[in-house]
Design a protein around this motif. Structure first.
Motif, mmCIF file in Angstrom:
data_model
loop_
_atom_site.group_PDB
_atom_site.id
_atom_site.type_symbol
_atom_site.label_atom_id
_atom_site.label_comp_id
_atom_site.label_asym_id
_atom_site.label_seq_id
_atom_site.Cartn_x
_atom_site.Cartn_y
_atom_site.Cartn_z
ATOM 1 N N ASP A 114 0.691 -1.216 0.158
ATOM 2 C CA ASP A 114 0.042 0.300 -0.279
ATOM 3 C C ASP A 114 1.134 1.064 0.228
ATOM 4 N N GLN A 115 1.938 1.372 1.092
ATOM 5 C CA GLN A 115 2.952 2.605 0.745
ATOM 6 C C GLN A 115 3.537 2.352 -0.053
ATOM 7 N N LEU A 116 4.326 1.639 -0.681
ATOM 8 C CA LEU A 116 4.455 1.445 -2.390
ATOM 9 C C LEU A 116 4.053 2.114 -2.982
ATOM 10 N N ILE A 117 2.713 1.821 -2.761
ATOM 11 C CA ILE A 117 1.911 1.805 -4.581
ATOM 12 C C ILE A 117 1.892 4.523 -4.440
ATOM 13 N N ARG A 118 1.606 4.066 -3.256
ATOM 14 C CA ARG A 118 1.505 5.632 -2.853
ATOM 15 C C ARG A 118 2.560 6.912 -3.572
ATOM 16 N N ASP A 119 4.061 5.886 -3.160
ATOM 17 C CA ASP A 119 5.719 6.372 -2.487
ATOM 18 C C ASP A 119 5.607 6.106 -4.947
ATOM 19 N N ILE A 120 5.151 5.993 -5.083
ATOM 20 C CA ILE A 120 5.420 5.660 -6.643
ATOM 21 C C ILE A 120 4.597 6.246 -6.998
ATOM 22 N N TRP A 124 -1.805 12.890 -4.009
ATOM 23 C CA TRP A 124 -1.760 14.299 -5.092
ATOM 24 C C TRP A 124 -2.769 14.651 -3.863
ATOM 25 N N ALA A 125 -3.447 14.317 -3.115
ATOM 26 C CA ALA A 125 -4.686 15.093 -1.272
ATOM 27 C C ALA A 125 -3.189 15.441 -1.351
ATOM 28 N N ASN A 126 -2.209 15.158 -1.042
ATOM 29 C CA ASN A 126 -0.830 15.632 -0.003
ATOM 30 C C ASN A 126 -0.189 16.548 -0.588
ATOM 31 N N ARG A 127 -0.596 17.197 -1.890
ATOM 32 C CA ARG A 127 0.678 17.412 -2.478
ATOM 33 C C ARG A 127 2.154 16.370 -3.176
ATOM 34 N N ILE A 128 1.959 15.334 -2.607
ATOM 35 C CA ILE A 128 3.611 15.204 -2.467
ATOM 36 C C ILE A 128 3.469 14.195 -3.885
ATOM 37 N N GLY A 129 4.488 14.595 -5.051
ATOM 38 C CA GLY A 129 4.242 13.636 -5.826
ATOM 39 C C GLY A 129 4.981 12.613 -6.107
ATOM 40 N N PRO A 130 5.175 11.891 -7.719
ATOM 41 C CA PRO A 130 5.582 11.183 -7.438
ATOM 42 C C PRO A 130 7.410 10.582 -7.381
ATOM 43 N N ALA A 131 7.595 9.279 -7.691
ATOM 44 C CA ALA A 131 8.979 8.799 -7.712
ATOM 45 C C ALA A 131 9.376 8.830 -9.232
ATOM 46 N N ARG A 132 10.436 9.567 -9.347
ATOM 47 C CA ARG A 132 11.136 9.835 -10.876
ATOM 48 C C ARG A 132 12.560 8.625 -9.703
ATOM 49 N N GLY A 133 12.865 7.882 -11.535
ATOM 50 C CA GLY A 133 14.774 8.064 -11.091
ATOM 51 C C GLY A 133 14.572 6.537 -10.960
#
Length: 212
Positions: A114-120, A124-133
Motif C-alpha cells: 500500500d505504501q509503495l503504491i503511494r510512494d511510486i 496528490w491529495a497531500n501534494r506529494i509528487g510521484p517517485a522518479r529516477g
C-alpha cells in the motif's frame, strides 16, 4: 494495546509535516498524527479506546527527527509501550507487543505494498509528487518482489483478506501499477474477489481508500 516506534510511524507515512496523516489497520485499530498545529500528537484508536500521545520534533541537518515525550519526566523516547499500568517509554520496557508481532508477515507485506503504491504514484491529495529516477526503480523492484511473495503465500493471504477484505483492492492496484510500469515482464494476477465490508472509493492510482 500494541507498542509503537518512531521508525514504524515513518514507514507508515505518519510523519509527513504540516498535515494530518492516518493509517487504518482494521476496523478496530487506527493511528492518526496531527503535525499541522503547534501541538503535534499521535492519536491511537484501539477497539473502544482512544489515546493521545505527544510528539516532539528536533532539528537534524536539513530535516527533523521525531520523538515521543513522556508527560511526567519530559524526556524524549523513540518507542512507547502500553500496559495495564499505563504508557511506558523507551526500548527497555519489555513484555509487550509491537505491531509487527500481532500482524502476520503477509499482513505487513500488504501494508508495505500500500505504501509503495503511494510512494511510486504520489499522493496528490497531500501534494506529494510521484517517485522518479533511481528511487522509482528501487521502489518498483520492492513492489514487484513483495507482490510475488504475497501471490505465493496463498494460505496466509486468504487469512488476512478474510479479516481485512479492503486489502484485496491494494493487490489489484499493485497489479495495475506493475503492469503499467513493467509491461510484459510482469505476470498479471489478482486473487479471487472479496467484497469489502465498508464502502470506499478509488484513488487516482487505483488504490481503494478505506473511509474514515
Amino acid at each position: 494495546m500494541p507498542s509503537y516506534t518512531i521508525t514504524q510511524l515513518k514507514e507508515w507515512g505518519l510523519l509527513n509535516i504540516g498535515q494530518t496523516n492516518r493509517r487504518d489497520f482494521d476496523d478496530e485499530h487506527s493511528l492518526v498524527t496531527t503535525l499541522a498545529d503547534k501541538r503535534t500528537v499521535l492519536k491511537i484508536r484501539w477497539k473502544k479506546a482512544e489515546l493521545v500521545l505527544t510528539l516532539v520534533s528536533r532539528p537534524l541537518g536539513k530535516g527533523l527527527v521525531w520523538y515521543f515525550q513522556d508527560p511526567v519526566s519530559r524526556r524524549l523516547f523513540k518507542s512507547v509501550h502500553y500496559s495495564k499500568e499505563g504508557f511506558k517509554y523507551g526500548a527497555k520496557a519489555a513484555g509487550l507487543l509491537y505491531a509487527s508481532q500481532f500482524q502476520s508477515k503477509c499482513h505487513r507485506q500488504l501494508l508495505r505494498m500500500d505504501q509503495l503504491i503511494r510512494d511510486i504514484d504520489g499522493d496528490w491529495a497531500n501534494r506529494i509528487g510521484p517517485a522518479r529516477g533511481e528511487s522509482k526503480l528501487r521502489k518498483l523492484r520492492d513492489l514487484s518482489r513483495i507482490f510475488s511473495e504475497v501471490r505465493a503465500a496463498a494460505r496466509q493471504r486468504e487469512v488476512v483478506l478474510d479479516k481485512i477484505p479492503q486489502l484485496y483492492m491494494t493487490i489489484c492496484a499493485a497489479n495495475l501499477l506493475l503492469k503499467r510500469e513493467l509491461g510484459k515482464s510482469h505476470k498479471s494476477w489478482v486473487p479471487p474477489a472479496q467484497q469489502p465490508k465498508r464502502r470506499g472509493h478509488y484513488s487516482m492510482s487505483g488504490l481503494y481508500v478505506i473511509p474514515k
